[in-house]
Design an enzyme around this catalytic site. Sequence first.
Site, PDB file in Angstrom:
ATOM      1  N   LYS A  75       0.819  -1.214   0.000  1.00  0.00           N
ATOM      2  CA  LYS A  75       0.000   0.000   0.000  1.00  0.00           C
ATOM      3  C   LYS A  75       0.860   1.275   0.000  1.00  0.00           C
ATOM      4  CE  LYS A  75      -3.961  -2.236   2.234  1.00  0.00           C
ATOM      5  NZ  LYS A  75      -5.002  -2.094   3.275  1.00  0.00           N
TER       6      LYS A  75
ATOM      7  N   TYR B 151     -12.357  -1.973  -3.854  1.00  0.00           N
ATOM      8  CA  TYR B 151     -12.887  -2.217  -2.506  1.00  0.00           C
ATOM      9  C   TYR B 151     -14.414  -2.158  -2.466  1.00  0.00           C
ATOM     10  CZ  TYR B 151      -8.358  -2.203  -0.063  1.00  0.00           C
ATOM     11  OH  TYR B 151      -7.100  -2.514   0.410  1.00  0.00           O
TER      12      TYR B 151
ATOM     13  N   ASN C 292      -2.218   0.097   6.779  1.00  0.00           N
ATOM     14  CA  ASN C 292      -1.674  -1.150   7.324  1.00  0.00           C
ATOM     15  C   ASN C 292      -0.743  -1.892   6.361  1.00  0.00           C
ATOM     16  OD1 ASN C 292      -3.662  -1.982   5.601  1.00  0.00           O
ATOM     17  ND2 ASN C 292      -4.696  -3.332   7.042  1.00  0.00           N
TER      18      ASN C 292
ATOM     19  N   HIS D  45      -2.163  -5.520   1.579  1.00  0.00           N
ATOM     20  CA  HIS D  45      -3.475  -6.144   1.422  1.00  0.00           C
ATOM     21  C   HIS D  45      -3.260  -7.553   0.890  1.00  0.00           C
ATOM     22  CE1 HIS D  45      -7.584  -6.963   0.093  1.00  0.00           C
ATOM     23  NE2 HIS D  45      -7.022  -7.434  -1.006  1.00  0.00           N
TER      24      HIS D  45
ATOM     25  N   GLU E 282      -9.952 -10.116  -7.485  1.00  0.00           N
ATOM     26  CA  GLU E 282      -8.880  -9.125  -7.292  1.00  0.00           C
ATOM     27  C   GLU E 282      -7.745  -9.289  -8.300  1.00  0.00           C
ATOM     28  OE1 GLU E 282      -9.669  -8.447  -2.501  1.00  0.00           O
ATOM     29  OE2 GLU E 282      -7.791  -9.341  -3.144  1.00  0.00           O
TER      30      GLU E 282
HETATM   31  P1  CMP Z   1      -7.377  -4.656   3.685  1.00  0.00           P
HETATM   32  O1  CMP Z   1      -6.855  -6.003   4.046  1.00  0.00           O
HETATM   33  O2  CMP Z   1      -6.853  -4.008   2.461  1.00  0.00           O
HETATM   34  O3  CMP Z   1      -8.975  -4.744   3.564  1.00  0.00           O
HETATM   35  C1  CMP Z   1      -9.811  -3.633   3.764  1.00  0.00           C
HETATM   36  C2  CMP Z   1      -9.075  -2.469   4.331  1.00  0.00           C
HETATM   37  O4  CMP Z   1      -9.893  -1.523   4.967  1.00  0.00           O
HETATM   38  C3  CMP Z   1      -8.125  -2.919   5.424  1.00  0.00           C
HETATM   39  O5  CMP Z   1      -7.069  -3.663   4.909  1.00  0.00           O
HETATM   40  C4  CMP Z   1      -7.762  -1.604   6.058  1.00  0.00           C
HETATM   41  O6  CMP Z   1      -6.836  -0.858   5.275  1.00  0.00           O
HETATM   42  C5  CMP Z   1      -9.124  -0.924   5.984  1.00  0.00           C
HETATM   43  N1  CMP Z   1      -9.879  -1.107   7.237  1.00  0.00           N
HETATM   44  C6  CMP Z   1     -10.387  -2.224   7.744  1.00  0.00           C
HETATM   45  N2  CMP Z   1     -11.044  -2.006   8.893  1.00  0.00           N
HETATM   46  C7  CMP Z   1     -10.944  -0.683   9.117  1.00  0.00           C
HETATM   47  C8  CMP Z   1     -11.404   0.182  10.135  1.00  0.00           C
HETATM   48  N3  CMP Z   1     -12.120  -0.290  11.162  1.00  0.00           N
HETATM   49  N4  CMP Z   1     -11.111   1.473  10.032  1.00  0.00           N
HETATM   50  C9  CMP Z   1     -10.400   1.942   8.989  1.00  0.00           C
HETATM   51  N5  CMP Z   1      -9.934   1.169   7.971  1.00  0.00           N
HETATM   52  C10 CMP Z   1     -10.199  -0.125   8.050  1.00  0.00           C
END
Ligand code: CMP
Length: 137
Positions: free
Chosen positions: A9, A49, A112, A115, A126
């Site tokens: 990311k 998403y 984070n 993904h 995806e």
């Molecule tokens: P990802 O695995 O890419 O899947 C969905 C993404 O949404 C996740 O990682 C985070 O980047 C984001 N995400 C998931 N839960 C939350 C949350 N509670 N608040 C903000 N972002 C979130």
Amino acid sequence: MERTLSIIKPDAVRKNVIGEIISRFEKNGLKIAAMKKIWMTKQEAKGFYIVHKDKPFYDSLTDFMSEGPIVVMVLEGENAIAKNREIMGATNPANAAPGTIRKDFAENIERNAVHGSDSPETAAFEIKYFFSELEIF
Ligand code: CMP
């Protein structure tokens, strides 16, 4: 053999840890079957998403995912989906196990670092979102 989609990311790309992250996949037996660096538009991030369209974090997440370049990859190997999720660690870095990518590089639950697809069905959607069959080896 199973395939999964992995994204490094914008937060992790900016930290200059692309190589460190890819090396963790390789050391754990996953192969890079396809890879490219791209910069998604907000619309492209929203399409990727789409399953989260009703979540409160959808707008902020898609802003974040389109704020800078990302690296998208197809990882291939035995149990690639589960293995990738293990290497990444929990979505929220506060809950991620030591030694996982998110423990080491993620900033918070949204920013984070990586993904990974969470099921064979999402992996199929995806991978197709970013790659044609001709680009995967
Ligand atoms: P990802 O695995 O890419 O899947 C969905 C993404 O949404 C996740 O990682 C985070 O980047 C984001 N995400 C998931 N839960 C939350 C949350 N509670 N608040 C903000 N972002 C979130």
